[in-house]
Each structure stands twice: as structure tokens, then as C-alpha cells.
Design a protein around this motif. Structure first.
Motif, short mmCIF file in Angstrom:
data_model
loop_
_atom_site.label_atom_id
_atom_site.label_comp_id
_atom_site.label_asym_id
_atom_site.label_seq_id
_atom_site.Cartn_x
_atom_site.Cartn_y
_atom_site.Cartn_z
N ASN A 1 19.92 -1.04 -9.21
CA ASN A 1 20.42 -0.61 -10.51
C ASN A 1 20.80 0.87 -10.46
OD1 ASN A 1 19.69 -3.16 -11.27
ND2 ASN A 1 18.07 -2.53 -12.66
N ILE A 2 21.76 1.25 -11.28
CA ILE A 2 22.18 2.64 -11.40
C ILE A 2 21.25 3.33 -12.39
CG2 ILE A 2 24.07 4.15 -12.16
CD1 ILE A 2 25.96 1.71 -11.46
N GLN A 3 20.72 4.48 -12.02
CA GLN A 3 19.80 5.19 -12.91
C GLN A 3 20.56 6.23 -13.73
OE1 GLN A 3 16.51 6.76 -10.62
NE2 GLN A 3 15.43 4.83 -10.83
N LEU A 4 20.33 6.19 -15.04
CA LEU A 4 20.88 7.17 -15.96
C LEU A 4 19.72 7.87 -16.65
CD1 LEU A 4 23.61 5.06 -17.80
CD2 LEU A 4 23.97 6.72 -15.97
N LYS A 5 19.70 9.18 -16.58
CA LYS A 5 18.66 9.93 -17.28
C LYS A 5 19.22 10.39 -18.61
CE LYS A 5 15.36 13.62 -17.07
NZ LYS A 5 15.29 15.02 -16.78
N GLN B 1 26.87 12.63 -24.69
CA GLN B 1 27.00 11.17 -24.60
C GLN B 1 25.73 10.54 -24.04
OE1 GLN B 1 30.48 11.41 -22.20
NE2 GLN B 1 31.89 11.11 -23.91
N SER B 2 25.12 11.17 -23.06
CA SER B 2 23.89 10.59 -22.51
C SER B 2 22.71 10.80 -23.46
CB SER B 2 23.58 11.16 -21.12
OG SER B 2 23.20 12.51 -21.21
N ALA B 3 22.77 11.83 -24.30
CA ALA B 3 21.71 12.03 -25.31
C ALA B 3 21.75 10.94 -26.37
CB ALA B 3 21.84 13.41 -25.94
N LEU C 1 27.45 -4.52 -13.74
CA LEU C 1 26.64 -3.36 -13.39
C LEU C 1 25.35 -3.37 -14.20
CD1 LEU C 1 29.46 -0.64 -13.42
CD2 LEU C 1 28.48 -1.78 -11.42
N ALA C 2 24.27 -2.96 -13.59
CA ALA C 2 22.98 -2.84 -14.26
C ALA C 2 22.55 -1.37 -14.22
CB ALA C 2 21.93 -3.72 -13.58
N PHE C 3 22.06 -0.88 -15.35
CA PHE C 3 21.66 0.52 -15.47
C PHE C 3 20.20 0.59 -15.92
CE2 PHE C 3 26.17 0.26 -16.37
CZ PHE C 3 26.71 1.31 -15.66
N ASP C 4 19.44 1.43 -15.25
CA ASP C 4 18.08 1.75 -15.70
C ASP C 4 18.16 3.07 -16.44
OD1 ASP C 4 16.90 -0.49 -14.50
OD2 ASP C 4 16.52 0.58 -12.63
N ILE C 5 17.86 3.06 -17.74
CA ILE C 5 17.86 4.29 -18.51
C ILE C 5 16.47 4.89 -18.41
CG2 ILE C 5 18.13 5.32 -20.80
CD1 ILE C 5 20.12 3.07 -21.42
N LEU C 6 16.42 6.15 -17.99
CA LEU C 6 15.16 6.88 -17.89
C LEU C 6 15.03 7.76 -19.12
CD1 LEU C 6 15.51 8.00 -14.15
CD2 LEU C 6 14.39 5.96 -15.06
N PRO C 7 13.89 7.68 -19.83
CA PRO C 7 13.76 8.46 -21.06
C PRO C 7 13.68 9.96 -20.77
CG PRO C 7 11.70 7.36 -20.54
CD PRO C 7 12.72 6.89 -19.53
N GLU C 8 14.10 10.72 -21.77
CA GLU C 8 14.03 12.17 -21.71
C GLU C 8 12.71 12.60 -22.36
OE1 GLU C 8 16.71 15.90 -23.42
OE2 GLU C 8 17.04 13.88 -24.18
N ILE C 9 12.06 13.56 -21.77
CA ILE C 9 10.85 14.11 -22.37
C ILE C 9 11.28 15.14 -23.40
CG2 ILE C 9 8.73 15.40 -21.97
CD1 ILE C 9 8.75 14.22 -19.12
#
Length: 121
Positions: free
Chosen positions: A3-7, A81-83, A112-120
Motif C-alpha cells: 500500500n502507498i503511505q500518506l501522512k 490537501q493532505s490535512a 491503488l490502496a493507501f494507508d493514511i497515517l494520522p498526524e499528531i
């Protein structure tokens, strides 16, 4: 394929290389093609969950190049956009659809599969 990682909250560009079966060079999308990618949550076994994000070539968020042997498709997220992505660890999915403009027909489609990583925050 992983999977593609998006932070969330981070400007990101994802480079994709598409090489047609039997070819050795990246496919040339640099003229006469448009693209869209609707990213959704999965609802049970269905890919019809809520929309998380939409990228299009018209908005400049999907761009094409013709660099061999390098990537020929770029997916882009600005910081803003990522926020706007959900602030949770989740996996989301989308089909990148590439249309040949002169024929108004989808010629290529990639899941496509994306893993969204949460923001602290």
C-alpha cells in the motif's frame, strides 16, 4: 504490491511507473490523456464507502511525464490537501482512471490502496 503511505498534513508526491505488457518503456501519457482518482473508504466488502479525496489531472493533482525509465504518473497532495484527509490510521482505495481524450474512453485503470497515517496534533 504494498500500500502507498500518506501522512496526513504532509505535502506528498507519489510517483507511479506504468509499462504496458510486453513493452520495456514507460507508457507515454504526455499528450492526449486525462486522469481521475476517487479515493474511498471500503464499506464492508464494497468499494462504495464515503469519498476521502478526489484527484484529477484538470486540477493538477494527477500529472504525466514521459521520462524513461522513470515514473510517468505523479499523484500530488499539497500540505492543505493532505490535512483534509481523515486523521486516523485507515486504509482507503481508489481506481486511477486514465482516459484518452479524443475517444472519451477509459483506456487504463489501476486499483491503488493507501494507508493514511494520522498526524499528531
Amino acid at each position: 504490491m504494498a500500500n502507498i503511505q500518506l501522512k496526513r498534513g504532509q505535502e506528498t508526491q507519489v510517483d507511479v511507473t506504468y509499462i504496458a505488457t510486453g513493452d520495456t518503456n514507460a507508457f507515454n501519457f504526455s499528450s492526449g490523456y486525462t486522469a481521475s482518482l476517487v479515493i474511498r473508504r471500503k464499506a464492508g466488502k464494497s468499494f462504495e464507502g464515503s469519498i476521502v479525496d478526489t484527484l484529477t489531472s484538470a486540477a493538477g493533482r494527477v500529472t504525466f511525464s514521459h521520462a524513461n525509465p522513470g515514473p510517468n504518473i505523479q499523484l500530488k497532495w499539497s500540505t492543505a490537501q493532505s490535512a483534509a484527509l481523515p486523521n486516523e490510521a485507515t486504509t482507503v482505495f481508489g481506481d486511477l482512471k486514465i482516459t484518452k481524450t479524443s475517444e472519451s474512453e477509459v483506456k487504463h485503470s489501476f486499483r491503488l490502496a493507501f494507508d493514511i497515517l494520522p498526524e499528531i496534533i
